[in-house]
Enzyme design. Structure first.
Site, PDB file in Angstrom:
ATOM      1  N   HIS A 170       0.850  -1.208   0.000  1.00  0.00           N
ATOM      2  CA  HIS A 170       0.000   0.000   0.000  1.00  0.00           C
ATOM      3  C   HIS A 170       0.874   1.243   0.000  1.00  0.00           C
ATOM      4  O   HIS A 170       0.574   2.232  -0.677  1.00  0.00           O
ATOM      5  CB  HIS A 170      -0.958  -0.033   1.193  1.00  0.00           C
ATOM      6  CG  HIS A 170      -1.907  -1.182   1.131  1.00  0.00           C
ATOM      7  ND1 HIS A 170      -2.958  -1.255   0.235  1.00  0.00           N
ATOM      8  CD2 HIS A 170      -1.930  -2.355   1.816  1.00  0.00           C
ATOM      9  CE1 HIS A 170      -3.600  -2.402   0.386  1.00  0.00           C
ATOM     10  NE2 HIS A 170      -2.999  -3.100   1.333  1.00  0.00           N
TER      11      HIS A 170
ATOM     12  N   ARG B  40       0.290   7.226 -10.479  1.00  0.00           N
ATOM     13  CA  ARG B  40      -0.877   6.337 -10.348  1.00  0.00           C
ATOM     14  C   ARG B  40      -1.968   6.994  -9.518  1.00  0.00           C
ATOM     15  O   ARG B  40      -3.113   7.135  -9.939  1.00  0.00           O
ATOM     16  CB  ARG B  40      -0.433   5.025  -9.695  1.00  0.00           C
ATOM     17  CG  ARG B  40      -1.520   4.166  -9.100  1.00  0.00           C
ATOM     18  CD  ARG B  40      -0.943   3.209  -8.049  1.00  0.00           C
ATOM     19  NE  ARG B  40      -1.951   2.372  -7.423  1.00  0.00           N
ATOM     20  CZ  ARG B  40      -2.586   2.690  -6.304  1.00  0.00           C
ATOM     21  NH1 ARG B  40      -2.348   3.856  -5.697  1.00  0.00           N
ATOM     22  NH2 ARG B  40      -3.496   1.879  -5.809  1.00  0.00           N
TER      23      ARG B  40
ATOM     24  N   GLY C 115     -11.449  -3.546  -4.387  1.00  0.00           N
ATOM     25  CA  GLY C 115     -10.064  -3.710  -3.969  1.00  0.00           C
ATOM     26  C   GLY C 115      -9.553  -2.362  -3.485  1.00  0.00           C
ATOM     27  O   GLY C 115      -8.568  -1.850  -3.966  1.00  0.00           O
TER      28      GLY C 115
ATOM     29  N   GLU D 129     -12.878  -4.612   0.193  1.00  0.00           N
ATOM     30  CA  GLU D 129     -11.483  -5.003   0.385  1.00  0.00           C
ATOM     31  C   GLU D 129     -11.444  -6.352   1.093  1.00  0.00           C
ATOM     32  O   GLU D 129     -12.022  -6.484   2.176  1.00  0.00           O
ATOM     33  CB  GLU D 129     -10.751  -3.944   1.214  1.00  0.00           C
ATOM     34  CG  GLU D 129      -9.330  -4.330   1.644  1.00  0.00           C
ATOM     35  CD  GLU D 129      -8.431  -4.755   0.483  1.00  0.00           C
ATOM     36  OE1 GLU D 129      -8.369  -4.043  -0.537  1.00  0.00           O
ATOM     37  OE2 GLU D 129      -7.814  -5.827   0.605  1.00  0.00           O
TER      38      GLU D 129
ATOM     39  N   GLU E 294     -16.040 -11.059  -5.459  1.00  0.00           N
ATOM     40  CA  GLU E 294     -16.849 -12.116  -6.093  1.00  0.00           C
ATOM     41  C   GLU E 294     -17.956 -12.601  -5.178  1.00  0.00           C
ATOM     42  O   GLU E 294     -18.889 -13.258  -5.623  1.00  0.00           O
ATOM     43  CB  GLU E 294     -15.956 -13.319  -6.441  1.00  0.00           C
ATOM     44  CG  GLU E 294     -14.929 -13.061  -7.508  1.00  0.00           C
ATOM     45  CD  GLU E 294     -13.639 -12.441  -6.971  1.00  0.00           C
ATOM     46  OE1 GLU E 294     -12.640 -12.474  -7.676  1.00  0.00           O
ATOM     47  OE2 GLU E 294     -13.653 -11.870  -5.852  1.00  0.00           O
TER      48      GLU E 294
ATOM     49  N   GLU F 266      -8.353  -0.191  -9.074  1.00  0.00           N
ATOM     50  CA  GLU F 266      -6.972  -0.138  -9.563  1.00  0.00           C
ATOM     51  C   GLU F 266      -6.495  -1.587  -9.531  1.00  0.00           C
ATOM     52  O   GLU F 266      -6.012  -2.068  -8.502  1.00  0.00           O
ATOM     53  CB  GLU F 266      -6.141   0.767  -8.667  1.00  0.00           C
ATOM     54  CG  GLU F 266      -4.771   1.119  -9.269  1.00  0.00           C
ATOM     55  CD  GLU F 266      -3.791  -0.033  -9.183  1.00  0.00           C
ATOM     56  OE1 GLU F 266      -2.979  -0.002  -8.255  1.00  0.00           O
ATOM     57  OE2 GLU F 266      -3.837  -0.961 -10.001  1.00  0.00           O
TER      58      GLU F 266
ATOM     59  N   GLU G 290      -1.423 -11.156 -11.825  1.00  0.00           N
ATOM     60  CA  GLU G 290      -2.287 -11.203 -10.638  1.00  0.00           C
ATOM     61  C   GLU G 290      -3.726 -11.519 -11.054  1.00  0.00           C
ATOM     62  O   GLU G 290      -4.502 -11.998 -10.261  1.00  0.00           O
ATOM     63  CB  GLU G 290      -2.324  -9.888  -9.837  1.00  0.00           C
ATOM     64  CG  GLU G 290      -1.117  -9.578  -9.016  1.00  0.00           C
ATOM     65  CD  GLU G 290      -1.278  -8.239  -8.280  1.00  0.00           C
ATOM     66  OE1 GLU G 290      -0.265  -7.541  -8.150  1.00  0.00           O
ATOM     67  OE2 GLU G 290      -2.393  -7.887  -7.844  1.00  0.00           O
TER      68      GLU G 290
HETATM   69  N1  LIG Z   1      -3.221  -3.113  -8.958  1.00  0.00           N
HETATM   70  C1  LIG Z   1      -2.920  -4.216  -8.293  1.00  0.00           C
HETATM   71  N2  LIG Z   1      -2.330  -5.246  -8.892  1.00  0.00           N
HETATM   72  N3  LIG Z   1      -3.180  -4.270  -7.007  1.00  0.00           N
HETATM   73  C2  LIG Z   1      -3.639  -3.086  -6.266  1.00  0.00           C
HETATM   74  C3  LIG Z   1      -5.021  -3.332  -5.698  1.00  0.00           C
HETATM   75  C4  LIG Z   1      -5.044  -4.543  -4.857  1.00  0.00           C
HETATM   76  C5  LIG Z   1      -5.989  -4.352  -3.654  1.00  0.00           C
HETATM   77  O1  LIG Z   1      -7.239  -4.960  -3.996  1.00  0.00           O
HETATM   78  C6  LIG Z   1      -7.530  -6.012  -3.073  1.00  0.00           C
HETATM   79  N4  LIG Z   1      -8.202  -7.065  -3.864  1.00  0.00           N
HETATM   80  C7  LIG Z   1      -7.687  -7.733  -4.927  1.00  0.00           C
HETATM   81  N5  LIG Z   1      -8.593  -8.609  -5.401  1.00  0.00           N
HETATM   82  C8  LIG Z   1      -9.717  -8.468  -4.634  1.00  0.00           C
HETATM   83  C9  LIG Z   1     -10.993  -9.078  -4.627  1.00  0.00           C
HETATM   84  N6  LIG Z   1     -11.303 -10.030  -5.536  1.00  0.00           N
HETATM   85  N7  LIG Z   1     -11.905  -8.701  -3.709  1.00  0.00           N
HETATM   86  C10 LIG Z   1     -11.587  -7.737  -2.794  1.00  0.00           C
HETATM   87  N8  LIG Z   1     -10.380  -7.116  -2.727  1.00  0.00           N
HETATM   88  C11 LIG Z   1      -9.463  -7.478  -3.654  1.00  0.00           C
HETATM   89  C12 LIG Z   1      -6.196  -6.430  -2.511  1.00  0.00           C
HETATM   90  O2  LIG Z   1      -6.348  -7.025  -1.227  1.00  0.00           O
HETATM   91  C13 LIG Z   1      -5.456  -5.104  -2.445  1.00  0.00           C
HETATM   92  O3  LIG Z   1      -5.745  -4.395  -1.262  1.00  0.00           O
END
Ligand SMILES: NC(=[NH2+])NCCC[C@H]1O[C@@H](n2cnc3c(N)ncnc32)[C@H](O)[C@@H]1O
Length: 428
Positions: free
Chosen positions: A107, A116, A140, A163, A192, A206, A215
């Site tokens: 974070h 960003r 997220g 989250e 989901e 994001e 990811e």
């Molecule tokens: N840009 C990225 N590559 N990652 C940045 C965002 C990722 C944030 O989304 C949350 N996160 C990711 N997938 C999910 C999901 N399916 N449901 C809830 N939170 C999520 C994850 O825990 C993190 O706090």
């Protein structure tokens, strides 16, 4: 996935094999009548391999096509006990994934990325008036920064900040600490599975990873879109593009390969094949390419429309490229990056862009470098044409393989110096 061959036109001997038993590595739902549907762990009998991607197989007395990348040859009895890794119990590696987002490290990296974070702030700011009385889902949300921008810079009626990680507890505190608890509701859940009391007007997230898709959080966004975005609702980002360019990478090549030529006056070149295998067979994340390293004009090779993209499309995404070399140099590899666009809520309003390429402000994603095993000298007028394919891993659902196939047509050689090349790199 490319279209399967037409079995009817295959001559008898093309690809025919004596039936071999394979195990399904993952669930697969066939599209159309001639593709099989099977579950992880199913045993399939493969009768023919007419192409490298589609095999003619049988499962539970049904015959049809199966994607070869979903199958693993059946282990002999003594190896059978290792079978359970064919269907890992956590293909999304969620424990590790959400565990990592439960700490501040990632974070802090994302919030420290001004390019960003300011891009998302700009989206909210430039749509402030249109966001009035709108319902927003921040998928997220992490520390809730986008939701807090919504509450601070606009007047939405409600923001559902979803989250899944344990960060959600702190996000609730941050919402309260900044006096936004009237507008922002934090829900600790996977997108989901989350239950919202209503559909949303705007789905903002994001979700972009290395090389755009790594990811595969994008799958969660698409599922949430299909479940919670009202008809005519807005996706932020609205579209995404993966950009590619053939490039020089002298410093990386010096560091990992040329180093072995004369370290401390000794000849270590017998280690160079090892170095090639160890350093150049997987992408280099967090590469910073200089604009001067580009050997041609960068080109968008994959375009994703976030309104029409489907989860099943993510299994394999292909793009074509044709680069005209515009500066002489060493073709060490390809560099990739992405750009996302945010449509305005107002018709004809300004679009906001977040560009992670070398001509824009640096971001924490930087760029991704795919090294050739050996550099090729290129001249102005040469062309580099081919395809890029992102193959999602059928088992580990947050991973993918990137394949690059290309030819170089030299403008200087009398004969067509058409070198067929393939570079397949696997994400770790
Ligand atoms: N840009 C990225 N590559 N990652 C940045 C965002 C990722 C944030 O989304 C949350 N996160 C990711 N997938 C999910 C999901 N399916 N449901 C809830 N939170 C999520 C994850 O825990 C993190 O706090």
């Amino acid at each position: 996935m490319s279209k399967q061959p037409d079995m009817q036109t295959e001559t008898e001997d093309e690809g025919d094999v004596s039936p071999e038993e394979y195990v399904a590595l993952s669930d697969f739902t066939g599209a159309g009548s001639d593709q099989l549907t099977f579950s992880c762990g199913d045993r399939l009998l493969v009768h023919a391999k007419p192409s490298s991607e589609w095999w003619w197989a049988e499962v539970r007395e049904v015959i049809g096509y199966a994607p070869a990348s979903y199958l693993r040859e059946r282990a002999t009895d003594e190896e059978e006990e290792g079978e359970d890794d064919a269907c890992p119990d956590d293909p999304w590696q969620d424990e590790e994934y959400f565990g990592s987002y439960g700490t501040l490290r990632l974070h802090l990296e994302m919030l420290s990325d001004k390019s960003r974070t300011e891009a998302y702030r700009q989206v909210i700011l430039s749509n402030s008036a249109s966001l009035r009385n709108k319902v927003v889902m921040d998928l997220g949300c992490g520390t809730g920064i986008i939701s807090l921008f919504c509450a601070q810079l606009a007047e939405p009626s409600l923001v559902y900040a979803v989250e899944a990680s344990s960060m959600a507890d702190y996000t609730r505190q941050l919402v309260k600490q900044n006096g936004c608890e009237e507008v922002v509701t934090v829900l600790q859940a996977r997108a989901e599975e989350v239950e919202l009391p209503e559909q949303v007007d705007v789905l903002v997230s994001e979700w972009m990873g290395n090389c755009l898709l790594f990811e595969f959080m994008v799958e969660s966004v698409l599922q949430a879109r299909d479940c919670w975005l009202r008809e005519g609702g807005v996706m932020w980002p609205s579209s995404a593009a993966l950009t590619l360019v053939p490039c020089q990478a002298h410093s990386y090549y010096e560091e990992k390969m040329a180093f072995w030529e004369r370290p401390y006056g000794l000849d270590f070149t017998p280690l160079q094949p090892l170095a090639q295998q160890e350093f150049f067979t997987k992408p280099k994340f967090s590469h910073l390419i200089e604009p001067a390293d580009c050997l041609a004009t960068p080109s968008d090779v994959i375009l994703l429309d976030m309104y029409t993209l489907q989860v099943k499309d993510l299994e394999e995404i292909k793009g074509q490229f044709h680069f005209c070399v515009d500066k002489p140099g060493s073709f060490h590899g390809f560099t990739a990056w992405f750009t996302v666009h945010f449509d305005s809520l107002e018709t004809g309003g300004a679009t906001v862009e977040l560009n992670t390429g070398p001509h824009a402000e640096p971001t924490h994603w930087k760029q991704t470098l795919f090294m050739l095993d050996k550099p090729v000298s290129v001249c102005v007028g040469d062309s580099i044409s081919g395809t890029i394919a992102l193959h999602r891993n059928p088992i580990w659902r947050r991973h993918m393989t990137v394949s690059l196939d290309w030819n170089i047509h030299s403008s200087t050689e009398a004969t067509e110096n058409c070198k067929a090349n393939t570079l397949t790199l696997h994400y770790a």
